[in-house]
Write a protein that holds these residues in place. Structure first.
Motif, mmCIF file in Angstrom:
data_model
loop_
_atom_site.group_PDB
_atom_site.id
_atom_site.type_symbol
_atom_site.label_atom_id
_atom_site.label_comp_id
_atom_site.label_asym_id
_atom_site.label_seq_id
_atom_site.Cartn_x
_atom_site.Cartn_y
_atom_site.Cartn_z
ATOM 1 N N SER A 12 -15.817 23.390 -56.564
ATOM 2 C CA SER A 12 -16.981 23.709 -55.744
ATOM 3 C C SER A 12 -17.669 22.413 -55.320
ATOM 4 C CB SER A 12 -17.974 24.590 -56.519
ATOM 5 O OG SER A 12 -19.143 24.820 -55.751
ATOM 6 N N ILE A 13 -17.874 22.293 -53.997
ATOM 7 C CA ILE A 13 -18.638 21.172 -53.446
ATOM 8 C C ILE A 13 -19.627 21.768 -52.458
ATOM 9 C CG2 ILE A 13 -18.560 19.012 -52.164
ATOM 10 C CD1 ILE A 13 -15.715 18.631 -53.131
ATOM 11 N N SER A 14 -20.895 21.684 -52.761
ATOM 12 C CA SER A 14 -21.920 22.369 -51.983
ATOM 13 C C SER A 14 -22.862 21.359 -51.338
ATOM 14 C CB SER A 14 -22.713 23.327 -52.881
ATOM 15 O OG SER A 14 -23.788 23.906 -52.182
ATOM 16 N N GLU A 15 -22.973 21.433 -50.002
ATOM 17 C CA GLU A 15 -23.952 20.608 -49.297
ATOM 18 C C GLU A 15 -25.353 21.196 -49.421
ATOM 19 O OE1 GLU A 15 -21.340 21.951 -47.787
ATOM 20 O OE2 GLU A 15 -19.944 20.264 -47.523
ATOM 21 N N GLN A 16 -25.445 22.516 -49.591
ATOM 22 C CA GLN A 16 -26.740 23.171 -49.681
ATOM 23 C C GLN A 16 -27.491 22.744 -50.936
ATOM 24 O OE1 GLN A 16 -27.886 25.327 -47.261
ATOM 25 N NE2 GLN A 16 -29.854 25.393 -48.292
ATOM 26 N N SER A 18 -25.423 26.661 -43.610
ATOM 27 C CA SER A 18 -24.909 26.178 -44.895
ATOM 28 C C SER A 18 -25.358 24.766 -45.229
ATOM 29 C CB SER A 18 -23.374 26.222 -44.886
ATOM 30 O OG SER A 18 -22.867 25.385 -43.871
ATOM 31 N N LEU A 19 -26.277 24.210 -44.462
ATOM 32 C CA LEU A 19 -26.708 22.832 -44.673
ATOM 33 C C LEU A 19 -28.146 22.798 -45.165
ATOM 34 C CD1 LEU A 19 -25.252 21.160 -41.454
ATOM 35 C CD2 LEU A 19 -24.283 21.167 -43.743
ATOM 36 N N PRO A 20 -28.502 21.777 -45.937
ATOM 37 C CA PRO A 20 -29.894 21.644 -46.373
ATOM 38 C C PRO A 20 -30.787 21.214 -45.220
ATOM 39 C CG PRO A 20 -28.619 19.753 -47.081
ATOM 40 C CD PRO A 20 -27.638 20.722 -46.478
ATOM 41 N N ARG A 44 -13.169 12.812 -48.550
ATOM 42 C CA ARG A 44 -13.177 12.855 -47.081
ATOM 43 C C ARG A 44 -13.037 14.309 -46.624
ATOM 44 N NH1 ARG A 44 -8.471 9.656 -44.704
ATOM 45 N NH2 ARG A 44 -7.356 11.533 -45.373
ATOM 46 N N ARG A 45 -13.948 14.713 -45.741
ATOM 47 C CA ARG A 45 -13.964 16.100 -45.295
ATOM 48 C C ARG A 45 -12.825 16.365 -44.304
ATOM 49 N NH1 ARG A 45 -18.311 19.345 -45.834
ATOM 50 N NH2 ARG A 45 -19.639 17.511 -46.037
ATOM 51 N N MET A 81 -25.610 13.732 -51.060
ATOM 52 C CA MET A 81 -24.733 13.504 -49.923
ATOM 53 C C MET A 81 -25.509 12.956 -48.730
ATOM 54 S SD MET A 81 -22.406 16.943 -50.107
ATOM 55 C CE MET A 81 -21.662 17.472 -51.650
ATOM 56 N N GLN A 82 -24.861 12.106 -47.982
ATOM 57 C CA GLN A 82 -25.393 11.575 -46.730
ATOM 58 C C GLN A 82 -24.701 12.310 -45.584
ATOM 59 O OE1 GLN A 82 -27.951 9.451 -46.805
ATOM 60 N NE2 GLN A 82 -27.814 9.488 -49.049
ATOM 61 N N LEU A 83 -25.468 13.130 -44.886
ATOM 62 C CA LEU A 83 -24.896 14.048 -43.904
ATOM 63 C C LEU A 83 -25.122 13.598 -42.470
ATOM 64 C CD1 LEU A 83 -26.009 17.379 -45.602
ATOM 65 C CD2 LEU A 83 -23.787 16.274 -45.759
ATOM 66 N N GLN A 84 -25.369 12.305 -42.240
ATOM 67 C CA GLN A 84 -25.567 11.858 -40.865
ATOM 68 C C GLN A 84 -24.340 12.100 -39.992
ATOM 69 O OE1 GLN A 84 -26.485 10.166 -43.513
ATOM 70 N NE2 GLN A 84 -28.557 9.362 -43.251
ATOM 71 N N LYS A 85 -23.137 12.028 -40.581
ATOM 72 C CA LYS A 85 -21.902 12.213 -39.804
ATOM 73 C C LYS A 85 -21.259 13.579 -40.046
ATOM 74 C CE LYS A 85 -20.538 7.394 -39.200
ATOM 75 N NZ LYS A 85 -19.423 6.436 -39.294
ATOM 76 N N TYR A 86 -21.955 14.484 -40.676
ATOM 77 C CA TYR A 86 -21.407 15.818 -40.914
ATOM 78 C C TYR A 86 -21.065 16.493 -39.588
ATOM 79 C CZ TYR A 86 -21.264 20.703 -42.389
ATOM 80 O OH TYR A 86 -20.876 21.992 -42.630
#
Length: 507
Positions: free
Chosen positions: A99-103, A325-327, A269-270, A193-198
């Motif tokens: 499990s890997i959760s961005e939320q 699904s994102l914070p 890596r996503r 997590m750093q989501l600038q490039k999500y």
């Protein structure tokens, strides 16, 4: 003597027959052969040789006797090396990431935690456990009686030991006093997590192993040589690929002292395949669909408005669904940039129709005014042509009034011949005769000439207008549509180049 020789021969024959009988019995009954072999071995052991292997019960008994003897004066609260720091080597074997959760900004992992250290108080002689054994596997719950490192996960949210079907951990004790402690753990660890490039991002999720109660004066952590971090070959995740796990030291100084800590960073890596299918391709198709309105007739208002509103609402739904699904972070993500620009393109196509509709109505009104003006001029031309066919009474009356005025003047006398009222009357010749007979009235005669010549000049202007071809107006609304057909696709293509280079290629 002959009887003695016969007796010897009979004895030898009996011995040979007896041996043959024994060999034949051994061939027909293998179990008896094994029994004879074991009996022979036991006989040899009785002579003085030691056995090559002990039974399991004897080994367990010996191991228990060794442990009981070692733990007689053992105190688990004391460090193995007293005042000197004990070196504990740590290692991790990764079973799975499940499990890997961005939320919630965390990830869950299943690992084997390996620990190795030396305790000189637990040394024993290898001969006590037999030749084929290198170590003694200690019984369950023995870790409650021994000194063990107090390792914990600094960034832990939740962790559990496994107890099915038995407690999934063990300790091996080697003759040199080395202990090998392995336990199976499932842990949920925080990962900012750093989501600038999500969703084109690569995340670094740490796992920090720290001593809870022992400072670096008592315990020193080091990674196992060549076994610091290992993973199974079948390791796989739905959205991520594990591309590396570098290690480093994360020791931290607190109020009570400096505590040892080791950290491993999982580089994840996503995988963008899911987002290509579910986000990028649908939004590109929606944007292209909004451009279809540029090829629809400007007069088809319901069709273009319905298409524009449909694409705008669909893009809004896609945008809200992608962010569920994102914070709620305060910075802009790559998916936000993509969705916002696509929504702007779709909304701009709807605004383009509004502009086209305004100019279309203006062009229509302008054409109607030109047509009405042309019809009016043509009607005037028709009336003037009818007046040109016969002299007007008003012009003749104006000429007589001027003649009477000039006759009554004191300067000269002007007579009007009767034939002037005939059909051969010429206003221009009349004016010339007046100017010739009475020079004083030149100015007034010039005015009369202008008045009499105005119908001809007006008729000439109308005739010239009738010869001008009708003005064909190029629709400005059509021009705007033609420009939009090229401008929108080129702009969207340029945006795609900049977007993918910035987020996918540039690191």
């Amino acid at each position: 003597m002959p009887s003695l020789k016969i007796t010897r021969k009979v004895f030898i024959l009996v011995v040979i027959l007896a041996c043959n009988t024994v060999w034949s019995v051994a061939d027909t009954n293998p179990s008896s052969d094994q029994h004879i072999h074991i009996a022979g071995s036991q006989s040899v052991m009785v002579v003085g040789d030691e056995p090559d292997a002990d039974t399991d019960s004897e080994q367990r008994l010996k191991a228990k006797n060794i442990i009981d003897r070692l733990l007689q004066n053992y105190t688990r609260q004391n460090s193995p090396h007293g005042d000197k720091p004990t070196t504990v080597q740590l290692g991790i074997y990764i079973n799975s990431f499940y499990s890997i959760s961005e939320q919630t900004m965390d990830y869950s992992v299943n690992i084997y935690l390996r620990q190795e250290w030396f305790d000189p108080r637990l040394q024993y002689n290898k001969s006590e456990i037999g030749r084929n054994k290198d170590c003694v596997k200690l019984e369950d719950k023995i870790w409650e009686k021994l000194w063990v490192p107090d390792v914990f996960f600094r960034n832990e949210k939740k962790a559990d030991f496994h107890h099915v079907t038995i407690p999934n951990r063990f300790i091996n004790l080697y003759p040199s006093g080395k202990l090998w402690y392995v336990m199976k753990i499932s842990a949920t660890l925080s990962c900012m997590m750093q989501l600038q490039k999500y969703p084109l991002d690569t995340q670094i999720c740490p796992m920090m192993l720290e001593s809870f109660g022992h400072t670096m004066k008592t315990v020193v952590f080091k990674w196992l040589v060549n076994k610091s971090v290992e993973s199974t070959d079948e390791l796989s995740m739905p959205q991520f690929v594990l591309i590396g796990y570098p290690t480093r030291d994360c020791s931290k100084n607190y109020t009570t002292g400096s505590y040892p800590c080791l950290q491993v960073d999982f580089i994840l890596r996503r995988d963008i395949g899911y987002f290509i299918i579910q986000v990028y391709i649908p939004t590109v198709l929606i944007v292209i669909l909004s451009w279809v309105a540029f090829w629809i007739n400007t007069e088809a208002i319901p069709a273009r408005v319905s298409l524009g509103l449909l694409t705008v609402l669909t893009m809004t739904t896609q945008s809200s669904g992608a962010g569920q699904s994102l914070p709620r972070v305060s910075y802009i993500k790559a998916i936000d940039v993509w969705m916002s620009v696509c929504l702007i393109f779709v909304f701009a196509s709807l605004l383009e129709f509004a502009v086209v509709n305004v100019y279309s109505r203006k062009d229509t009104n302008e054409q109607r005014r030109l047509q009405l003006r042309k019809q009016t001029e043509q009607q005037k031309l028709h009336e003037q042509q009818q007046q040109q066919q016969q002299p007007t009474v008003s012009v003749l009356k104006a000429a007589r009034i001027q003649d009477n005025f000039y006759q009554s003047s004191s300067c000269c006398s002007v007579s009007i011949e009767p034939e002037a009222s005939t059909s051969g009357f010429s206003p221009m010749s009349r004016a010339d005769s007046l100017n010739h007979k009475c020079p004083i009235t030149n100015e007034r005669s010039a005015k009369l000439t202008d008045i009499l010549s105005q119908p001809q000049q007006l008729s000439g202007r109308i005739e010239n207008y009738s010869r001008i071809p009708p003005v064909v107006m190029v629709s400005r609304a059509s021009k705007i549509d033609k420009i939009a057909r090229r401008l929108f696709p080129l702009s969207f293509l340029l945006f795609n180049v900049i977007y993918w280079v910035m987020y996918a290629i540039v690191k």
